[in-house]
Design a protein around this motif. Sequence first.
Motif, PDB file in Angstrom:
ATOM      1  N   UNK A   1      12.410  13.121  18.350  1.00  0.00           N
ATOM      2  CA  UNK A   1      11.876  14.206  17.534  1.00  0.00           C
ATOM      3  C   UNK A   1      10.351  14.099  17.409  1.00  0.00           C
ATOM      4  N   UNK A   2       9.886  12.895  17.064  1.00  0.00           N
ATOM      5  CA  UNK A   2       8.436  12.671  16.936  1.00  0.00           C
ATOM      6  C   UNK A   2       7.748  12.839  18.294  1.00  0.00           C
ATOM      7  N   UNK A   3       8.373  12.267  19.320  1.00  0.00           N
ATOM      8  CA  UNK A   3       7.783  12.335  20.658  1.00  0.00           C
ATOM      9  C   UNK A   3       7.613  13.777  21.101  1.00  0.00           C
ATOM     10  N   UNK A   4       8.607  14.619  20.762  1.00  0.00           N
ATOM     11  CA  UNK A   4       8.527  16.034  21.106  1.00  0.00           C
ATOM     12  C   UNK A   4       7.249  16.672  20.596  1.00  0.00           C
ATOM     13  N   UNK A   5       6.864  16.283  19.404  1.00  0.00           N
ATOM     14  CA  UNK A   5       5.633  16.831  18.839  1.00  0.00           C
ATOM     15  C   UNK A   5       4.385  16.258  19.500  1.00  0.00           C
ATOM     16  N   UNK A   6       4.500  15.018  19.974  1.00  0.00           N
ATOM     17  CA  UNK A   6       3.293  14.323  20.430  1.00  0.00           C
ATOM     18  C   UNK A   6       2.941  14.554  21.894  1.00  0.00           C
ATOM     19  N   UNK A   7       3.907  15.007  22.690  1.00  0.00           N
ATOM     20  CA  UNK A   7       3.674  15.099  24.139  1.00  0.00           C
ATOM     21  C   UNK A   7       2.420  15.911  24.452  1.00  0.00           C
TER      22      UNK A   7
ATOM     23  N   UNK B   1      -5.141  14.792  25.122  1.00  0.00           N
ATOM     24  CA  UNK B   1      -6.078  13.730  24.753  1.00  0.00           C
ATOM     25  C   UNK B   1      -6.355  12.820  25.954  1.00  0.00           C
ATOM     26  N   UNK B   2      -5.277  12.487  26.643  1.00  0.00           N
ATOM     27  CA  UNK B   2      -5.448  11.627  27.822  1.00  0.00           C
ATOM     28  C   UNK B   2      -6.300  12.325  28.879  1.00  0.00           C
TER      29      UNK B   2
END
Lengths: 480, 309
Positions: free
Chosen positions: B8-14, B20-21
């Motif tokens: 769930x968190x990863x979904x937001x961060x991708x 950013x990268x």
Amino acid sequence: MGSTSGTPGMSGVGRRDLIKRSAALGLITVPTMGFLSACASGGGDDDEKAKTVKKTKDNPFGVAKDNDLDVFIFKGGYGDEYAKAWEASFEKKYGGDVSHSGEQDVTGKLQPRFNKGNPPDVVDDSGSKKMKLDTLFKDGHLTDLTQLLDAPSIDDPSKKIRDIMLPGTIEQGTFGGKFHALFYVYAAWGLWYSNKLFKKHGWDVPKTWDQLLDIMKDAKSKGIGGLAHQGKYPYYMNIVIMDLIAKTGGMDAVKAIDNLDPKAFVGNDAAERSIEAVYEIVEKGLLMPGTNSLEHTEAQTKWNEYKAVFIPSGSWLENEQAKQTPADFEMTFLPLPLLPDSKMKLHAVRVGADEPFIVPAKAKNVPGGLEFLRRMLSKEGATDFAKKASSLSVLGPEYVDKSVELRPGIKTALAAVDNCPVPERFNFRYSEWYGELDVEIQNATGELMAKRLTPKKWLERCQKAVDKERAKGTDKNKRK
Amino acid sequence: MHRNKYPFIAGFLVLPVGLYLLLVIWPYIQTISYSFTDWSGASQKFSFVGFDNYKDLADDDVFLKALQHNALLLVLVPTLTILLSLFFAFMVNVGGRGGAGGVSGVKGSGFYRIVFFFPQVLSVAILAILFKAVYRGDDSGLINGSLQAVGLGDKNHPTEWLNDPDLVLWCIVFVMIWAGAGFYMVLFSAAMQSIPRDIYEAALLDGAGRIQTFFRVTLPLLWETIQTAWVFLAILSMDAFLLISTLTSQDFGGGPDHSSEVISTYLMRNFQTYSKSGYACAMGVVMLLLTLIVSIVTLRLSRRERIEY
């Protein structure tokens, strides 16, 4: 919920801390990123080159119809209206879409494009933010323009382009033994004054440095500044200093500087006497008050308002100041007056080709770019340039249609050039060849004019910069 | 819920991490690698030169001078801006006296708030044009003209503000403070307004004066905001590029004769005018390291206990 927010006493990063830290990291990265991404370069060429047709005498580069052409013009003292006329004419002849950009920050706009391998097809690489030609050359970005030199002229196909350009143009555009840049504008550098002001105060055209100083002194007593210069850009004041050195010491003095001689400045009698003479203007308070810190347009406008007698500049000055110059100003060009025992004559004047046009080697439409340059070097091209920029091309006056009336100031500059036999015209090359040396001499001059450097220290600083440049040993530019 | 937490968190961060990268970390990596080359900036032809660029930097007088100027800005700009904007914010929010026993700003504080914030709406380009006219070195300059109008300036020797090695950096510092104080005043104002009024009322009842209220109540409760402001301003002082490059002489600013040179102006001149882009990238890396160090040190040193209210 609950597991992501840190509670006191538990280990791990709390939510607040996380947000704070990431915010801080973000803060750091944003401003530095601008610079760093300027360094970032992309790779990859796309090889969609423009189509060509069979080469003929009328079409020596085989330009096919309906190819696009991308033209990039430095929009400085000459403006960019002239280029729009050329582009319209090219479009009419070959169709396609000729795109135009007129910019001042050449490097800022083009460096990324050169890096990415999609440069424009024609570039007017000029101004204080120009890309250095020798760097572009070393990196293989310049198309060899020898084929242009050997192409037939548009107006008279029996002549080659190389035979219709004024002397010195080919030498100036030569890098690595081959012609790579077309310096298109025929320019002269020196001092300028208002003949109206001269008549009003009964001054005669000065022939010697002392007469020049006398006029400045008389002007000062009448509340007028003697000399204005574009202090924010010491480039202009260096016209006075370097021309005086050249006229006092002759071509030997010019070559000593261009060839990075160990005695270019210190131990060079001409340089020593010239800088002392220039410093007299500063010492005797003959500068227009405040001129040391003015922008070029600010200083020039004050000069147009009769706040100073003389100002140094090149032959684009009149075009640049067209709006600010009163109708009865009578702008007049003055070759630098002489110090006693000068090697050159009074009529000697700094003349050179200016505004280099290049065709990038990786451009999509190289034949189109070459043809564009060939068309610039025609009666039609030169006439358009004279009309819109009120200046002459390296084809000289006979290529300008008789109906074009040049402005009065440029006429005086051309008369001065005509008055000077070709072998006695001179020009410096060091500023093109050695960017850092040029900046250092400019800084030294800025300090001298602000009375923070003595002539002796000025010579030492310039000599040090010359020695530093020579010690690099990387550049093999030499004048014979 | 707990089991599916990470996807769930990863979904937001991708997306943000990906961007950013690509936009931040990748240019950093490129810059760092270019800093070990003799890249000219105009093509992909270059060779590796090891640490030569960094060695040259250590011997480069102009670079060291630029570093000193950055250090000076780093000390002066945040300190003065924060002090000034704190003072303004305090006066505008709680500095007033009189009224019906309440805590309020000085008279006309609404007006001051808008006037002080005004510089923040101007872009740096406009600021530069504005201050060019203010600092202009002849009698047409705003300062010189005004001085002469009241008989203080010498018409024949006007002060050449931006062409005086002793003045130019101070002129820049002034513009930076002038342009920044309003924003930080608003920032501090917002933070001050979240301080409960009863604390101030209690202080008033105990007979605390303005100065005591400021140092004993306002300042401690604003500490976190000040800390953030400090980091922000420190980064601004490490950069200062736009303002210096437009106001001062030399290519990309820094004049006269390097007296207002900062790393960013010297970097740009090397990158573009001198075509020493590899060398310029080395400067960029030094600038990055210094900014990181300054930020970390600021956040560490100023760490205090939080007061909850």
